[in-house]
Design a protein around this motif. Sequence first.
Motif, PDB file in Angstrom:
ATOM      1  N   ARG A 195      79.654  97.372  -6.325  1.00  0.00           N
ATOM      2  CA  ARG A 195      78.213  97.380  -6.535  1.00  0.00           C
ATOM      3  C   ARG A 195      77.828  97.462  -8.004  1.00  0.00           C
ATOM      4  O   ARG A 195      76.647  97.566  -8.314  1.00  0.00           O
ATOM      5  CB  ARG A 195      77.609  98.569  -5.794  1.00  0.00           C
ATOM      6  CG  ARG A 195      77.624  98.384  -4.305  1.00  0.00           C
ATOM      7  CD  ARG A 195      77.214  99.641  -3.607  1.00  0.00           C
ATOM      8  NE  ARG A 195      77.192  99.436  -2.172  1.00  0.00           N
ATOM      9  CZ  ARG A 195      76.922 100.401  -1.308  1.00  0.00           C
ATOM     10  NH1 ARG A 195      76.652 101.615  -1.733  1.00  0.00           N
ATOM     11  NH2 ARG A 195      76.916 100.149  -0.026  1.00  0.00           N
ATOM     12  N   LEU A 219      59.738  85.568  -4.977  1.00  0.00           N
ATOM     13  CA  LEU A 219      59.620  86.997  -4.661  1.00  0.00           C
ATOM     14  C   LEU A 219      60.321  87.844  -5.716  1.00  0.00           C
ATOM     15  O   LEU A 219      59.883  88.948  -6.029  1.00  0.00           O
ATOM     16  CB  LEU A 219      60.222  87.287  -3.284  1.00  0.00           C
ATOM     17  CG  LEU A 219      59.318  87.006  -2.095  1.00  0.00           C
ATOM     18  CD1 LEU A 219      60.066  87.231  -0.809  1.00  0.00           C
ATOM     19  CD2 LEU A 219      58.094  87.896  -2.123  1.00  0.00           C
ATOM     20  N   ASN A 229      68.144  95.923 -10.177  1.00  0.00           N
ATOM     21  CA  ASN A 229      68.527  95.386  -8.870  1.00  0.00           C
ATOM     22  C   ASN A 229      67.329  95.006  -7.987  1.00  0.00           C
ATOM     23  O   ASN A 229      67.511  94.709  -6.816  1.00  0.00           O
ATOM     24  CB  ASN A 229      69.405  96.386  -8.120  1.00  0.00           C
ATOM     25  CG  ASN A 229      70.479  95.710  -7.312  1.00  0.00           C
ATOM     26  OD1 ASN A 229      70.854  94.588  -7.613  1.00  0.00           O
ATOM     27  ND2 ASN A 229      70.950  96.373  -6.289  1.00  0.00           N
ATOM     28  N   GLN A 231      67.348  92.937  -4.345  1.00  0.00           N
ATOM     29  CA  GLN A 231      66.798  93.561  -3.146  1.00  0.00           C
ATOM     30  C   GLN A 231      65.659  92.740  -2.564  1.00  0.00           C
ATOM     31  O   GLN A 231      65.476  92.694  -1.346  1.00  0.00           O
ATOM     32  CB  GLN A 231      66.280  94.954  -3.484  1.00  0.00           C
ATOM     33  CG  GLN A 231      67.349  96.005  -3.545  1.00  0.00           C
ATOM     34  CD  GLN A 231      66.727  97.364  -3.694  1.00  0.00           C
ATOM     35  OE1 GLN A 231      66.159  97.686  -4.724  1.00  0.00           O
ATOM     36  NE2 GLN A 231      66.810  98.159  -2.672  1.00  0.00           N
ATOM     37  N   ALA A 232      64.894  92.088  -3.425  1.00  0.00           N
ATOM     38  CA  ALA A 232      63.719  91.373  -2.942  1.00  0.00           C
ATOM     39  C   ALA A 232      64.079  90.037  -2.322  1.00  0.00           C
ATOM     40  O   ALA A 232      63.324  89.506  -1.513  1.00  0.00           O
ATOM     41  CB  ALA A 232      62.737  91.160  -4.097  1.00  0.00           C
ATOM     42  N   GLN A 292      64.194 105.237  -3.479  1.00  0.00           N
ATOM     43  CA  GLN A 292      63.012 104.393  -3.545  1.00  0.00           C
ATOM     44  C   GLN A 292      62.039 104.775  -2.439  1.00  0.00           C
ATOM     45  O   GLN A 292      62.455 105.375  -1.455  1.00  0.00           O
ATOM     46  CB  GLN A 292      63.425 102.932  -3.407  1.00  0.00           C
ATOM     47  CG  GLN A 292      64.334 102.525  -4.526  1.00  0.00           C
ATOM     48  CD  GLN A 292      64.794 101.105  -4.432  1.00  0.00           C
ATOM     49  OE1 GLN A 292      64.674 100.487  -3.390  1.00  0.00           O
ATOM     50  NE2 GLN A 292      65.310 100.594  -5.513  1.00  0.00           N
ATOM     51  N   LEU A 337      66.547 104.341   0.489  1.00  0.00           N
ATOM     52  CA  LEU A 337      67.510 104.267  -0.593  1.00  0.00           C
ATOM     53  C   LEU A 337      67.836 102.813  -0.879  1.00  0.00           C
ATOM     54  O   LEU A 337      67.600 101.941  -0.046  1.00  0.00           O
ATOM     55  CB  LEU A 337      68.802 104.986  -0.202  1.00  0.00           C
ATOM     56  CG  LEU A 337      68.655 106.408   0.316  1.00  0.00           C
ATOM     57  CD1 LEU A 337      69.898 106.815   1.065  1.00  0.00           C
ATOM     58  CD2 LEU A 337      68.398 107.355  -0.824  1.00  0.00           C
ATOM     59  N   MET A 338      68.404 102.570  -2.040  1.00  0.00           N
ATOM     60  CA  MET A 338      68.753 101.198  -2.383  1.00  0.00           C
ATOM     61  C   MET A 338      69.915 100.694  -1.537  1.00  0.00           C
ATOM     62  O   MET A 338      69.877  99.593  -1.010  1.00  0.00           O
ATOM     63  CB  MET A 338      69.107 101.108  -3.859  1.00  0.00           C
ATOM     64  CG  MET A 338      69.446  99.727  -4.309  1.00  0.00           C
ATOM     65  SD  MET A 338      70.241  99.744  -5.894  1.00  0.00           S
ATOM     66  CE  MET A 338      68.844  99.660  -6.952  1.00  0.00           C
ATOM     67  N   TYR A 339      70.944 101.517  -1.417  1.00  0.00           N
ATOM     68  CA  TYR A 339      72.122 101.151  -0.634  1.00  0.00           C
ATOM     69  C   TYR A 339      72.466 102.297   0.296  1.00  0.00           C
ATOM     70  O   TYR A 339      72.172 103.449   0.005  1.00  0.00           O
ATOM     71  CB  TYR A 339      73.341 100.935  -1.532  1.00  0.00           C
ATOM     72  CG  TYR A 339      73.317  99.735  -2.423  1.00  0.00           C
ATOM     73  CD1 TYR A 339      73.235  98.462  -1.909  1.00  0.00           C
ATOM     74  CD2 TYR A 339      73.434  99.886  -3.787  1.00  0.00           C
ATOM     75  CE1 TYR A 339      73.253  97.367  -2.738  1.00  0.00           C
ATOM     76  CE2 TYR A 339      73.459  98.794  -4.638  1.00  0.00           C
ATOM     77  CZ  TYR A 339      73.372  97.534  -4.107  1.00  0.00           C
ATOM     78  OH  TYR A 339      73.396  96.463  -4.922  1.00  0.00           O
ATOM     79  N   ASP A 340      73.154 101.961   1.354  1.00  0.00           N
ATOM     80  CA  ASP A 340      73.757 103.003   2.173  1.00  0.00           C
ATOM     81  C   ASP A 340      75.019 103.488   1.454  1.00  0.00           C
ATOM     82  O   ASP A 340      75.541 102.798   0.581  1.00  0.00           O
ATOM     83  CB  ASP A 340      74.109 102.442   3.555  1.00  0.00           C
ATOM     84  CG  ASP A 340      74.203 103.544   4.587  1.00  0.00           C
ATOM     85  OD1 ASP A 340      74.095 104.710   4.182  1.00  0.00           O
ATOM     86  OD2 ASP A 340      74.381 103.238   5.768  1.00  0.00           O
ATOM     87  N   ILE A 341      75.495 104.654   1.847  1.00  0.00           N
ATOM     88  CA  ILE A 341      76.739 105.129   1.227  1.00  0.00           C
ATOM     89  C   ILE A 341      77.905 104.326   1.766  1.00  0.00           C
ATOM     90  O   ILE A 341      77.849 103.756   2.849  1.00  0.00           O
ATOM     91  CB  ILE A 341      76.951 106.635   1.475  1.00  0.00           C
ATOM     92  CG1 ILE A 341      76.888 106.935   2.962  1.00  0.00           C
ATOM     93  CG2 ILE A 341      75.950 107.451   0.696  1.00  0.00           C
ATOM     94  CD1 ILE A 341      77.357 108.304   3.303  1.00  0.00           C
ATOM     95  N   MET A 391      66.932 102.569   4.944  1.00  0.00           N
ATOM     96  CA  MET A 391      65.624 102.160   4.410  1.00  0.00           C
ATOM     97  C   MET A 391      64.708 101.969   5.609  1.00  0.00           C
ATOM     98  O   MET A 391      65.073 101.265   6.549  1.00  0.00           O
ATOM     99  CB  MET A 391      65.785 100.874   3.603  1.00  0.00           C
ATOM    100  CG  MET A 391      64.544 100.387   2.906  1.00  0.00           C
ATOM    101  SD  MET A 391      64.128 101.368   1.473  1.00  0.00           S
ATOM    102  CE  MET A 391      63.858 100.105   0.265  1.00  0.00           C
ATOM    103  N   TYR A 427      61.439  95.914   2.011  1.00  0.00           N
ATOM    104  CA  TYR A 427      61.363  96.003   0.554  1.00  0.00           C
ATOM    105  C   TYR A 427      60.185  95.234  -0.001  1.00  0.00           C
ATOM    106  O   TYR A 427      59.518  95.669  -0.928  1.00  0.00           O
ATOM    107  CB  TYR A 427      62.658  95.485  -0.076  1.00  0.00           C
ATOM    108  CG  TYR A 427      62.697  95.730  -1.558  1.00  0.00           C
ATOM    109  CD1 TYR A 427      63.062  96.980  -2.046  1.00  0.00           C
ATOM    110  CD2 TYR A 427      62.321  94.758  -2.466  1.00  0.00           C
ATOM    111  CE1 TYR A 427      63.065  97.241  -3.383  1.00  0.00           C
ATOM    112  CE2 TYR A 427      62.323  95.012  -3.818  1.00  0.00           C
ATOM    113  CZ  TYR A 427      62.698  96.257  -4.261  1.00  0.00           C
ATOM    114  OH  TYR A 427      62.685  96.512  -5.615  1.00  0.00           O
ATOM    115  N   ASN A 428      59.907  94.066   0.573  1.00  0.00           N
ATOM    116  CA  ASN A 428      58.853  93.237  -0.003  1.00  0.00           C
ATOM    117  C   ASN A 428      57.458  93.576   0.512  1.00  0.00           C
ATOM    118  O   ASN A 428      56.486  92.998   0.053  1.00  0.00           O
ATOM    119  CB  ASN A 428      59.144  91.757   0.278  1.00  0.00           C
ATOM    120  CG  ASN A 428      60.307  91.271  -0.553  1.00  0.00           C
ATOM    121  OD1 ASN A 428      60.432  91.643  -1.713  1.00  0.00           O
ATOM    122  ND2 ASN A 428      61.151  90.464   0.033  1.00  0.00           N
TER     123      ASN A 428
END
Lengths: 223, 387
Positions: free
Chosen positions: A74, A96, A135, A139-140, B175, B179-183, B304, B308-309
């Motif tokens: 990552r 986006l 990032n 993500q978007a 966020q 979260l941005m990522y899972d663990i 999440m 996100y959008n």
Amino acid sequence: MTEFQQIERKQITFGGKPVPVAVVHPLDRASKAPSVLKGLVRGMRLTLGYFLRPWKVVTRQYPENRQTLRFPQRYRAMLTMIHDSQGFHRCTACKLCEKACPNGSIRVITQKGLLEGVNKLDQYIWRMDSCLLCNACVQACPFGALKMTHSFENAVYDRRLLVYNLNRYAGPPAKVLAAEPDTAKRRQMMEPRGRFDGPLPLNEGLKPVLAKTQESPVRETSA
Amino acid sequence: MSVTVRTLSELLMPPSVADSPLSTQEYFVNMGPQHPIAHGSLRIVLLLDGETIRKVIPVPGYVHRGIEKMCEHMNYRKIIPLTDRMDYLSALMNNWVVARTVEMAAGIETNARIETIRTIMSELQRLQSHVLWWGVLGMDLGAFTAFLYSFRDREIIGEIFEETIGARLTMNYIQPGGLMYDILPDFVSKVKKLLGYLRPLINEYDALLSGNAILQERLRNIGILDGKDAISLGCTGPVLRASGVPYDLRKVEPYGVYDKVDFDVVIGTKGDCWDRYYVRMEEMRQSIRIVEQLIDNLPAGPYMVTKYNARLKLPKGRYYGQVETARGVLGAFIYSDGDGDAPYRMHFRSPNFNNLWAVTHIAPGWRIADYISIQSSLDLVIPDIDR
């Protein structure tokens, strides 16, 4: 508890609620002369221990270990557009990512496709010099067209060399191209783009010397 | 104690003749903006009589980037990477305060998994921050070895962040909505290994630095901050707790899953630099204790809960949320005018700003060398003062 402090655990009432506290009482040790020496000797013994056991040292010799450097999956460094084995990308130019970018480091230029009749990607311009590597674009993206790669040695002498064009061709996404069986027609739909194509941020007239790319023909663009 | 507000030019009045038998004169010395103990750019104007400090005038603003103003032009997701840049040693807690306030205002319900991972990550970050502080305090007081040892361990915690999040410092991980990522699957085993590695190391820190008589003499009974004065000055975090006030937001107003874990609020008795030192040392052990309790049974669920959008629009109103960072209470105030997805006004109540002004109260009367101990024990991060 260590020999330098005493921890006293108790319940006290604070703000009408019982709060479990650990009261730290640092011990008065340095005032006694043997203790002064003992403290210094213990510290020295610790550092000497590491000196005599060099395998416990964690220093990494960076420029020398370049070949063996491994980054976690990552790790976020260089934004790239994913191109599959046939050289197709998945970007549909929906913008986006441009909207998600916190400081406008991404600019997606679209063009009206003559053969397809829909908006398609012309240039995907990414300014690394202002990128936060947050990032948000990855993500978007609903199509998974972007990813962060691990290339981190990006120092250049000219700031303009940090403005990249991420797509290798202007054209529709992989889904549309894969549906087209005719190779010649497909090639016609894909117009090549160089790494440093696109508007330059500081001085429009001067292209970096490094980027010796093919002059692309005049096209109608919409920013 | 009473506080009078004066301008810098008023404070920098011509020096007066000090009432000392040697008929010495007071004079001003600029400490900074570039000074090793500032850990950034912070100008401290000292009014000195010989080597004794008579007055301290902090002049912040050298790292001011206008983050609060920039927030007015960004939507609530774009604010998160900006908060990383305030107190970069508590980046995840800074993320959390915005995420928490926005979630409260927008009525987003997160699940237990998100809150548990947030708590674990924040505690690891607190541990990392305190480890770094310990080394930097050693470096400020002339023990460079401590700095190298702390950076070794800080990097090991940083590797966990790098694997899970992808960044070490400016993480943008917590966020609004999750979260941005899972663990990763091996996260649990790695964190356990890390805790097993760190627990004996805190004793090693004691052996290396705490037992050192030079350090003790430079910290003990220096810069005593009374509990009542600390409250008046708005100090929070370890600085306030070292003065004997058990105010910890994690206990007083639990957020995340802090109400489910068992830990002690570490307080000191005297409020001197040595107490502030030991409160942080003990807080490291408490952080390890919190993570140990949470790491074994992580609840299942998505990482999440919002798209996100999707546009995050807050209803019209004023919202305030706060979390306990490694340095104290960080509050985020959002004034939403109800249209658009950007705040009308955003304000951060940053812990370092209030902790900085403690020096104006506790430093007068001490020598310049003691000032180094005092400011280092306050653990200031300058970009958080200026924002």
